[in-house]
Design an enzyme around this catalytic site. Structure first.
Site, short mmCIF file in Angstrom:
data_model
loop_
_atom_site.label_atom_id
_atom_site.label_comp_id
_atom_site.label_asym_id
_atom_site.label_seq_id
_atom_site.Cartn_x
_atom_site.Cartn_y
_atom_site.Cartn_z
N GLU A 1 17.60 91.32 29.65
CA GLU A 1 19.04 91.57 29.19
C GLU A 1 19.25 91.10 27.80
OE1 GLU A 1 20.60 88.90 32.09
OE2 GLU A 1 22.11 90.39 32.66
N CYS B 1 26.46 92.23 33.51
CA CYS B 1 25.36 92.09 34.52
C CYS B 1 24.95 93.59 34.51
CB CYS B 1 25.50 91.62 35.59
SG CYS B 1 26.89 92.05 36.76
N ARG C 1 35.77 87.69 43.75
CA ARG C 1 34.85 88.67 44.66
C ARG C 1 34.04 87.81 45.80
NH1 ARG C 1 31.38 92.71 41.21
NH2 ARG C 1 33.45 93.27 40.55
N GLU D 1 23.84 87.10 43.09
CA GLU D 1 23.86 87.95 42.18
C GLU D 1 23.45 87.52 40.87
OE1 GLU D 1 25.56 90.82 42.87
OE2 GLU D 1 25.81 90.43 44.74
N GLY E 1 25.12 84.51 38.18
CA GLY E 1 24.77 84.27 36.97
C GLY E 1 23.29 84.54 36.77
N SER E 2 22.45 83.77 36.02
CA SER E 2 21.08 84.25 35.34
C SER E 2 19.99 84.15 36.48
CB SER E 2 20.94 83.35 34.27
OG SER E 2 20.91 81.82 34.57
N THR E 3 19.05 84.97 36.50
CA THR E 3 17.82 84.80 37.21
C THR E 3 17.38 83.45 37.25
OG1 THR E 3 17.74 87.19 37.36
CG2 THR E 3 15.56 86.03 38.19
N ARG F 1 31.08 98.12 27.43
CA ARG F 1 32.53 97.58 28.40
C ARG F 1 31.98 95.71 28.15
NH1 ARG F 1 31.70 97.29 33.91
NH2 ARG F 1 33.43 96.33 34.97
N LYS G 1 33.10 76.22 41.47
CA LYS G 1 32.75 75.73 40.16
C LYS G 1 32.32 76.79 39.31
CE LYS G 1 29.04 74.82 37.77
NZ LYS G 1 29.89 75.29 36.42
N PRO H 1 29.88 82.81 36.80
CA PRO H 1 29.50 82.62 35.35
C PRO H 1 30.77 82.87 34.53
CG PRO H 1 28.93 84.69 36.19
CD PRO H 1 29.51 84.12 37.43
N GLY I 1 19.19 81.11 39.54
CA GLY I 1 19.12 81.68 40.70
C GLY I 1 17.86 81.02 41.06
P1 NAD Z 1 24.04 81.08 33.96
O1 NAD Z 1 23.14 81.09 35.12
O2 NAD Z 1 23.50 80.15 32.88
O3 NAD Z 1 25.37 79.93 34.54
C1 NAD Z 1 26.09 80.86 35.57
C2 NAD Z 1 26.65 79.58 36.36
O4 NAD Z 1 25.58 78.77 36.74
C3 NAD Z 1 27.71 78.42 35.48
O5 NAD Z 1 28.62 78.39 36.39
C4 NAD Z 1 26.90 77.43 35.24
O6 NAD Z 1 27.35 76.12 34.78
C5 NAD Z 1 25.88 77.30 36.54
N1 NAD Z 1 24.61 76.43 36.48
C6 NAD Z 1 23.87 76.45 35.21
N2 NAD Z 1 22.74 75.74 35.64
C7 NAD Z 1 22.85 75.48 37.01
C8 NAD Z 1 22.00 74.70 37.76
N3 NAD Z 1 20.85 74.14 37.47
N4 NAD Z 1 22.55 74.43 39.10
C9 NAD Z 1 23.56 74.95 39.58
N5 NAD Z 1 24.60 75.75 38.58
C10 NAD Z 1 24.01 75.79 37.35
O7 NAD Z 1 24.56 82.46 33.58
P2 NAD Z 1 25.78 82.84 32.55
O8 NAD Z 1 25.09 82.68 31.15
O9 NAD Z 1 26.90 82.13 32.75
O10 NAD Z 1 25.84 84.29 32.99
C11 NAD Z 1 25.23 85.54 32.34
C12 NAD Z 1 24.18 85.90 33.62
O11 NAD Z 1 24.92 86.18 34.72
C13 NAD Z 1 23.58 86.97 33.16
O12 NAD Z 1 22.27 87.12 33.72
C14 NAD Z 1 24.21 88.11 33.83
O13 NAD Z 1 23.47 89.22 34.12
C15 NAD Z 1 24.44 87.34 34.99
N6 NAD Z 1 25.55 88.21 35.99
C16 NAD Z 1 25.19 88.46 37.17
C17 NAD Z 1 26.20 89.27 37.91
C18 NAD Z 1 25.81 89.97 39.33
O14 NAD Z 1 26.86 90.54 39.89
N7 NAD Z 1 24.32 90.24 39.72
C19 NAD Z 1 27.45 89.47 37.42
C20 NAD Z 1 27.65 88.73 36.05
C21 NAD Z 1 26.87 88.07 35.45
#
Ligand code: NAD
Length: 475
Positions: free
Chosen positions: A377, A280, A156, A246, A224-226, A274, A171, A146, A229
């Site tokens: 969130e 997250c 990490r 994650e 990234g986002s749930t 922060r 990516k 993300p 995920g």
């Molecule tokens: P996001 O899920 O929108 O994007 C994350 C990544 O996924 C990006 O690289 C994006 O291009 C990619 N992506 C988007 N759609 C996809 C798909 N259909 N298939 C494959 N890849 C795809 O999340 P974001 O807005 O970039 O990040 C914020 C989120 O990440 C928040 O929910 C935050 O809590 C979470 N986060 C979690 C942790 C952790 O360690 N648990 C750490 C940091 C952020």
């Protein structure tokens, strides 16, 4: 405008179409980065596989030396890389410097862990047999990361994957690919063999599908986002692809009346603000014992009002812009929803300025349970406060979420601290600590916050296969 290439099999690749990168403090276009199509991603996986066959044979100590060399390169360029993070992500420069420092620490931690992928010898149950448990790398790892910590969250994953003998295709997020390009430059300067580490960018769902469907890719690791995920889990079903996830968080903070107020205020403040609240593990719900509720709310509000908000490159800023307009609109919607449901706005509440995506540090008190900011969130410097009376009630409120990434509690009682750490449903728990994450301890979520752990010795294990070898012997 500068054009940045991708790093593919040891070469720099710069061709259109380009992905534009914005500065969230100004809304201006900063740079552009090359993108590739799914077919070229498949080629990157094939090159990573060819590199894997050689990389896996190196002793862990040698792979660790490569990781130390990458860390050395990052340290040499730390000022410039921190500036890049601030330019594309917006966070205050001091926090970008902190991200670079943590990245170096992750690399050095896993450089040392590379020597410790221990197996074991298990006592036999039948004469004439001996049993070995052996750890092996998986192969090619596809990583999707993300924008909120664009450098450290990639490392990490990359540092333990490479330490364990895997090769790695990254990516990064569309909003923040420049940090990944800087990482690739450090990898190239450190002399890693071609194909061990590559950076791809393009249509995210297409790249995700290639990682999931290509048999040469043996694991997908995602932060990234749930929501995304869940899509990856569905996509992994057809090939039974191993996933590390994650995902999102929704951290509660429990403040008990047996803690010195200033410790709770400062701890909650850093957990909230922060990374401009876009972490997250950011504090999203602050539950305060009723006997100190008003005192906490006013002291916390005073500290929030004193936060300096501005362009992260300006010295002394505490809070930068949100990443984009969607992030800003979500935060404003959470505030509006809470106020409409009867919450009291103690400070902030509005967009700041017309340029970039800044928001006033905001405190909402008496937030009712159904409010959006107590369910999802917020990802902004918007604090939601609500009261509780008993410890049981506080624990029930904290656990009343489908997320379970992190939780915080402030208490002066050791007995209570143990009751809390055993009851709170979260992968990381900060007791009297608003910044709990560290290279040497596992990090990850329970419930819908994810699968698996990063960092610590568990972080290496996530990129190793366990094999049992049974030896039939004539003894
Ligand atoms: P996001 O899920 O929108 O994007 C994350 C990544 O996924 C990006 O690289 C994006 O291009 C990619 N992506 C988007 N759609 C996809 C798909 N259909 N298939 C494959 N890849 C795809 O999340 P974001 O807005 O970039 O990040 C914020 C989120 O990440 C928040 O929910 C935050 O809590 C979470 N986060 C979690 C942790 C952790 O360690 N648990 C750490 C940091 C952020």
């Amino acid at each position: 405008m500068k054009t940045h290439p991708l790093y593919l099999n040891g070469d720099w690749f710069a061709a259109s179409p380009f992905q534009q990168v914005n500065n969230p403090a100004t809304g201006e276009i900063l740079a552009q980065v090359a993108t590739i199509d799914r077919q070229r991603v498949a080629q990157a996986l094939a090159d990573a596989h060819a590199a894997f066959l050689r990389w896996r044979k190196l002793p862990g100590k040698t792979r660790g030396e490569f990781l130390h060399a990458i860390a050395d390169e990052i340290e040499t360029r730390s000022a410039e890389i921190a500036r890049t993070i601030t330019l594309e992500n917006g966070k205050p420069l001091a926090q970008s410097q902190g991200e670079v420092g943590m990245t170096v620490d992750h690399l050095r931690w896993f450089a040392e862990e590379a020597r410790r992928a221990y197996g074991r010898i298990v006592p036999h149950q039948v004469d004439g047999k001996r049993h070995l448990v052996v750890k092996s790398p998986l192969g090619v790892v596809g990583a999707i990361t993300p924008w909120n910590f664009p450098l450290v969250l990639a490392v990490r994953k990359m540092a333990p994957a490479l330490a364990a003998g895997n090769t790695f295709v990254l990516k990064p997020a569309e909003q923040t690919p420049l940090s990944a390009v800087a990482l690739a430059e450090c990898v190239a300067a450190a002399g890693l063999p071609n194909g061990v580490f590559q950076v791809v960018l393009g249509d995210a769902p297409e790249i995700g599908r290639e990682f999931l469907e290509n048999p040469l890719c043996r694991k997908v690791t995602f932060t990234g986002s749930t929501e995304v995920g869940r899509l990856l889990i569905a996509g992994a079903a057809a090939t039974v692809k191993p996933l590390s996830l994650e995902l999102g968080g929704h951290a509660p903070v429990l403040v008990f009346d047996d803690i010195e107020l200033h410790r709770a205020v400062e701890g909650a403040l850093i957990a909230k603000t922060r990374n401009t609240g876009q972490s997250c593990i950011a504090a999203n719900r602050i539950y305060v014992q009723r006997s100190i509720y008003d005192e906490f709310a006013s002291a916390f509000t005073a500290r929030m009002q004193a936060m300096k908000v501005g362009d992260g490159l300006t010295p002394g800023m505490d809070i930068g812009p949100l990443i984009d307009d969607a992030g800003l609109q979500k935060a404003l919607a959470h505030i509006e929803d809470a106020v409409a449901r009867g919450a009291r706005l103690l400070c902030g509440g509005k967009r700041l300025g017309a340029q970039g995506y800044f928001i006033e540090p905001t405190v909402l008190a008496d937030v009712p349970p159904g409010a959006l900011c107590l369910r999802e969130e917020t990802f902004a410097p918007v604090a939601a406060i609500a009261p509780f009376d008993t410890e049981e009630e506080a624990i029930a409120q904290a656990n009343d979420s489908s997320y379970g990434l992190s939780a915080y509690a402030f208490t002066g009682s050791l007995d209570r601290a143990f009751r809390l750490l055993e009851s709170l449903e979260a992968g990381t728990i900060g007791i009297n600590d608003g910044v709990p994450s560290t290279s040497n301890c596992p990090f990850g979520g329970v419930k819908q916050s994810g699968w698996g752990r990063e960092l610590g010795s568990e972080g290496l294990d996530a990129f190793l296969e366990t094999k049992h070898v049974s030896l039939g012997l004539q003894l």
